[in-house]
Design an enzyme around this catalytic site. Structure first.
Site, short mmCIF file in Angstrom:
data_model
loop_
_atom_site.label_atom_id
_atom_site.label_comp_id
_atom_site.label_asym_id
_atom_site.label_seq_id
_atom_site.Cartn_x
_atom_site.Cartn_y
_atom_site.Cartn_z
N HIS A 1 -0.48 0.38 9.32
CA HIS A 1 -1.67 0.86 8.61
C HIS A 1 -2.61 1.61 9.56
O HIS A 1 -3.81 1.74 9.28
CB HIS A 1 -2.42 -0.32 7.98
CG HIS A 1 -1.60 -1.09 7.01
ND1 HIS A 1 -1.17 -2.38 7.24
CD2 HIS A 1 -1.09 -0.75 5.80
CE1 HIS A 1 -0.45 -2.79 6.22
NE2 HIS A 1 -0.39 -1.82 5.33
N GLY B 1 0.80 -1.21 0.00
CA GLY B 1 0.00 0.00 0.00
C GLY B 1 0.84 1.26 0.00
O GLY B 1 1.97 1.28 0.48
N GLY C 1 1.39 5.28 1.25
CA GLY C 1 1.32 5.85 2.58
C GLY C 1 2.47 5.44 3.47
O GLY C 1 2.57 5.87 4.61
N HIS C 2 3.38 4.57 2.93
CA HIS C 2 4.55 4.10 3.69
C HIS C 2 5.85 4.70 3.16
O HIS C 2 6.93 4.23 3.53
CB HIS C 2 4.64 2.58 3.62
CG HIS C 2 3.42 1.86 4.10
ND1 HIS C 2 2.89 2.09 5.35
CD2 HIS C 2 2.63 0.95 3.51
CE1 HIS C 2 1.82 1.32 5.50
NE2 HIS C 2 1.62 0.63 4.40
N LYS D 1 5.54 -8.34 2.49
CA LYS D 1 5.22 -8.15 3.90
C LYS D 1 4.02 -9.03 4.26
O LYS D 1 3.10 -9.18 3.45
CB LYS D 1 4.91 -6.69 4.20
CG LYS D 1 6.06 -5.73 3.86
CD LYS D 1 5.80 -4.33 4.35
CE LYS D 1 4.53 -3.70 3.80
NZ LYS D 1 4.51 -3.63 2.32
N ASP E 1 -1.51 -8.55 0.60
CA ASP E 1 -0.23 -8.67 -0.09
C ASP E 1 0.10 -10.13 -0.38
O ASP E 1 0.52 -10.48 -1.49
CB ASP E 1 0.89 -8.05 0.75
CG ASP E 1 0.82 -6.53 0.79
OD1 ASP E 1 0.00 -5.94 0.06
OD2 ASP E 1 1.59 -5.93 1.56
#
Length: 309
Positions: free
Chosen positions: A225, A64, A66-67, A115, A120
């Site tokens: 998250h 995702g 945002g990391h 991960k 995922d």
């Protein structure tokens, strides 16, 4: 008219339309790093701009958005050959991963660094089955907060940066597909992490954080998250917080006097470098007390969770 307390403290973002933030960010990232990376628009993935790699194993990761800088920022020589971004905190699709795998295959196979999150694992797994290339998967599962015999097991968090770098370096040195994958699995097996949040993250376009903390409270064992942790405790000096984090990690690894470690102190997006350096110093001091040598270190915001502190 004065603002209400809630509106005055509401999180504001540099954003146009929250629905388009990932695509706009990828376009900006490509332009800012045009000599290093290229963004494939459809399906979406990031690859190295130079296409002159020798016939070596490809290394791919993703997850995702945002990391950041994970994973897009780790595409380059001696690191990842491609990164596959999903929406905010959402897995990329199997189609994206399959296309990126094909783009970096040079006939010696591709390693997927994944991960341990359900989406995922599922989508990378489907992509590996569909891919024409030989694929080996390295699963990263380092979070001791989710250590359990039930469910999906430990989440994959900051250890992924070590796995990606070491796999990328091995591939660049000419190691075989099996050698790169075995090395990545060895790194993942020897890695554990634990996180604490002083403030929860806020999604772009939203005004409220993903969870609320009471006055003086912090959340122990959070995920990347914005997931709630495994417990709350009062805020405390850095020395106490470092001990609360390092103790379970050392126990999980069975760290003994005379061992050497790579110590990663990772900021989750809104922790200042001064604070990270303080926490590194405290963690290193605790390891000194155990007779454990810090052979290498990484201190900084490598795997973030939007603006989590």
């Amino acid at each position: 008219m004065s603002e209400s307390p809630e509106s005055a403290s509401a999180r504001r973002h540099f954003v146009n339309d929250p629905r388009h933030i990932v695509a706009e960010a990828l376009a900006g990232f490509e332009r800012a790093n045009s000599g290093l990376v290229r963004w494939n628009r459809e399906p979406s993935f990031i690859v190295r701009a130079d296409d002159d790699r020798p016939d070596q194993v490809g290394v791919l990761s993703g997850g995702g958005s945002g990391h950041e800088p994970l994973h897009n920022g780790f595409v380059g020589r001696g690191m990842l050959d491609a990164a596959v971004p999903g929406d905010i905190f959402a897995s990329p699709t199997a189609l994206q991963v399959e296309a990126a795998t094909a783009a970096i295959d040079r006939g010696r196979g591709v390693v997927h660094v994944v991960k341990n999150y359900t989406g995922d694992v599922m989508n990378f797994g489907m992509a590996a089955e569909l891919a024409a290339a030989d694929v080996e998967t390295v699963l990263v599962d380092d979070d001791v907060a989710t250590e359990s015999d039930d469910g999906p097991g430990r989440r994959g968090t900051a250890a992924v940066i070590a796995v990606e770098k070491i796999c990328g370096a091995a591939a660049a040195s000419g190691a075989s597909l099996q050698e790169v994958a075995a090395l990545g699995r060895r790194v993942a097996a020897g890695a554990r992490s634990l996180a604490v949040a002083l403030h929860a993250p806020t999604h772009p376009g939203q005004t409220r954080p993903s969870f609320d903390l009471g006055p003086g409270e912090i959340e122990l064992g959070v995920g990347i998250h914005g997931e709630r942790g495994v417990g709350r405790r009062p805020h405390a000096p850095a020395s106490e917080l470092a001990a609360a984090l390092l103790g379970p990690i050392a126990e999980a690894l069975g760290l003994a006097s005379g061992e050497r470690v790579l110590l990663i102190v990772n900021g989750l997006g809104a922790t200042h470098g001064l604070e990270l350096s303080v926490m590194f110093g405290e963690a290193a001091r605790l390891l000194d007390g155990r007779g454990v040598e810090v052979a290498r270190s990484l201190v900084g915001p490598y795997v973030t969770a939007l603006d989590m502190s």
